[in-house]
Design a protein around this motif. Sequence first.
Motif, PDB file in Angstrom:
ATOM      1  N   MET A 221       0.817  -1.201   0.000  1.00 41.77           N
ATOM      2  CA  MET A 221       0.000   0.000   0.000  1.00 41.77           C
ATOM      3  C   MET A 221       0.859   1.263   0.000  1.00 41.77           C
ATOM      4  SD  MET A 221      -2.818   1.304   2.771  1.00 41.77           S
ATOM      5  CE  MET A 221      -1.514   1.954   3.833  1.00 41.77           C
ATOM      6  N   ILE A 222       1.956   1.243   0.758  1.00 41.14           N
ATOM      7  CA  ILE A 222       2.845   2.402   0.810  1.00 41.14           C
ATOM      8  C   ILE A 222       3.444   2.671  -0.566  1.00 41.14           C
ATOM      9  CG2 ILE A 222       4.946   3.347   1.809  1.00 41.14           C
ATOM     10  CD1 ILE A 222       2.601   3.297   3.717  1.00 41.14           C
ATOM     11  N   ALA A 223       3.875   1.602  -1.241  1.00 39.21           N
ATOM     12  CA  ALA A 223       4.471   1.765  -2.574  1.00 39.21           C
ATOM     13  C   ALA A 223       3.466   2.369  -3.542  1.00 39.21           C
ATOM     14  CB  ALA A 223       4.969   0.420  -3.088  1.00 39.21           C
ATOM     15  N   LEU A 224       2.215   1.913  -3.474  1.00 37.11           N
ATOM     16  CA  LEU A 224       1.190   2.443  -4.375  1.00 37.11           C
ATOM     17  C   LEU A 224       0.932   3.919  -4.093  1.00 37.11           C
ATOM     18  CD1 LEU A 224      -0.994   2.206  -6.500  1.00 37.11           C
ATOM     19  CD2 LEU A 224      -2.524   1.278  -4.752  1.00 37.11           C
ATOM     20  N   PHE A 225       0.872   4.285  -2.824  1.00 35.35           N
ATOM     21  CA  PHE A 225       0.649   5.686  -2.468  1.00 35.35           C
ATOM     22  C   PHE A 225       1.781   6.566  -3.004  1.00 35.35           C
ATOM     23  CE2 PHE A 225       1.010   9.343   0.388  1.00 35.35           C
ATOM     24  CZ  PHE A 225      -0.292   9.836   0.357  1.00 35.35           C
TER      25      PHE A 225
ATOM     26  N   ILE B 196       3.720   5.928  -5.584  1.00 35.47           N
ATOM     27  CA  ILE B 196       3.641   5.983  -7.046  1.00 35.47           C
ATOM     28  C   ILE B 196       2.542   6.940  -7.490  1.00 35.47           C
ATOM     29  CG2 ILE B 196       2.989   4.600  -9.056  1.00 35.47           C
ATOM     30  CD1 ILE B 196       4.830   2.480  -8.026  1.00 35.47           C
ATOM     31  N   LYS B 197       1.417   6.950  -6.782  1.00 34.89           N
ATOM     32  CA  LYS B 197       0.368   7.929  -7.086  1.00 34.89           C
ATOM     33  C   LYS B 197       0.903   9.344  -6.890  1.00 34.89           C
ATOM     34  CE  LYS B 197      -3.809   5.287  -5.955  1.00 34.89           C
ATOM     35  NZ  LYS B 197      -4.975   5.221  -5.031  1.00 34.89           N
ATOM     36  N   LEU B 198       1.623   9.541  -5.809  1.00 29.87           N
ATOM     37  CA  LEU B 198       2.173  10.863  -5.513  1.00 29.87           C
ATOM     38  C   LEU B 198       3.154  11.289  -6.596  1.00 29.87           C
ATOM     39  CD1 LEU B 198       2.046  13.079  -3.374  1.00 29.87           C
ATOM     40  CD2 LEU B 198       3.865  11.903  -2.131  1.00 29.87           C
ATOM     41  N   ALA B 199       4.062  10.380  -6.988  1.00 28.29           N
ATOM     42  CA  ALA B 199       5.040  10.695  -8.024  1.00 28.29           C
ATOM     43  C   ALA B 199       4.363  10.968  -9.362  1.00 28.29           C
ATOM     44  CB  ALA B 199       6.038   9.541  -8.166  1.00 28.29           C
ATOM     45  N   ALA B 200       3.353  10.169  -9.705  1.00 20.65           N
ATOM     46  CA  ALA B 200       2.635  10.373 -10.968  1.00 20.65           C
ATOM     47  C   ALA B 200       1.905  11.713 -10.964  1.00 20.65           C
ATOM     48  CB  ALA B 200       1.646   9.227 -11.195  1.00 20.65           C
TER      49      ALA B 200
ATOM     50  N   VAL C 163      13.055   6.246  -5.438  1.00 20.86           N
ATOM     51  CA  VAL C 163      13.935   5.315  -4.733  1.00 20.86           C
ATOM     52  C   VAL C 163      13.173   4.601  -3.620  1.00 20.86           C
ATOM     53  CG1 VAL C 163      15.946   5.156  -3.200  1.00 20.86           C
ATOM     54  CG2 VAL C 163      16.076   6.523  -5.286  1.00 20.86           C
ATOM     55  N   LEU C 164      12.368   5.361  -2.879  1.00 20.10           N
ATOM     56  CA  LEU C 164      11.576   4.768  -1.799  1.00 20.10           C
ATOM     57  C   LEU C 164      10.570   3.755  -2.337  1.00 20.10           C
ATOM     58  CD1 LEU C 164      10.949   4.729   1.207  1.00 20.10           C
ATOM     59  CD2 LEU C 164       9.389   6.654   0.851  1.00 20.10           C
ATOM     60  N   ALA C 165       9.930   4.076  -3.459  1.00 21.45           N
ATOM     61  CA  ALA C 165       8.973   3.143  -4.061  1.00 21.45           C
ATOM     62  C   ALA C 165       9.668   1.865  -4.519  1.00 21.45           C
ATOM     63  CB  ALA C 165       8.256   3.808  -5.229  1.00 21.45           C
TER      64      ALA C 165
END
Length: 265
Positions: free
Chosen positions: A1-5, A7-11, A42-44
């Motif tokens: 879930m953290i990775a998806l959040f 990626i949404k933020l980066a996008a 990097v975090l994602a």
Amino acid sequence: MIALFIIKLAAGITLMWWLMPRKDVTDGFFRIQMRVLLGLNVLAALSLAASGTWSVDSADVAPAAAAQAVRTASLIRSLCITAAVVSYAGTVFWALGRRLPGNLCVHVLNGLCLSALALHSWNVPNQSNIGQQLLSDFSSAALLGSVLTGMLLGHWYLTTPTMSIKPIWWFNKAIFVAVALRFLASAWVVADFGPGLGDSTQQVWLGIRWVGGILAPALMAAMVWKILKHRNTQSATGVLFAGLVLVFMGEMTASLLEQDVLIPY
């Protein structure tokens, strides 16, 4: 879930860079923004490497779907690593005042980050259809990106107070559009699946999601609109910062709810 959040933020951030009037903003803003995006990617990538897939219980999906989720996560991790490399190059270009290659990095990063999010939307094992998932994910990214980047731009006015206020006006309009898309995405899902959730905890999550992800940013944008009429960028930035906290709460709650019921409310 953290990775998806993330990626949404980066996008969302890269989408705002791509759409915003970049010529009216000084180079230093994008130099710092590139560093922010470097850290996010990097975090994602590290989060996906640690988990191996998205936060979906393998017992809830078929083995073939679980294997596809692992492959998708691996591909998205590769996109994140590539985006991190491009972000580092963008940091150098914007630091040197090379706007042409710097803008090229913006275009490339937008394509990479949006592709990563689209891969998730296309392959996530949810009960909704592809159109609902895409609209939900991309409206969420747009809302996160517009509020965060708008808030950081507001802080940049402390460094360059003579800069045109046209960009922050643009971001306020972008927030209104993102809120409208977020509302449309949620209304579409509710129309198909209904608003009723059996678990009381899920009902609380849904309330926080609607308040933080739709109502709060709409009120925040209206307040900022009135403040900017007086050219007060500092007060507008304060409102955006407070709104960002509520938006983060709303979107994180939406992720928890989606993970639990497999519907992008």
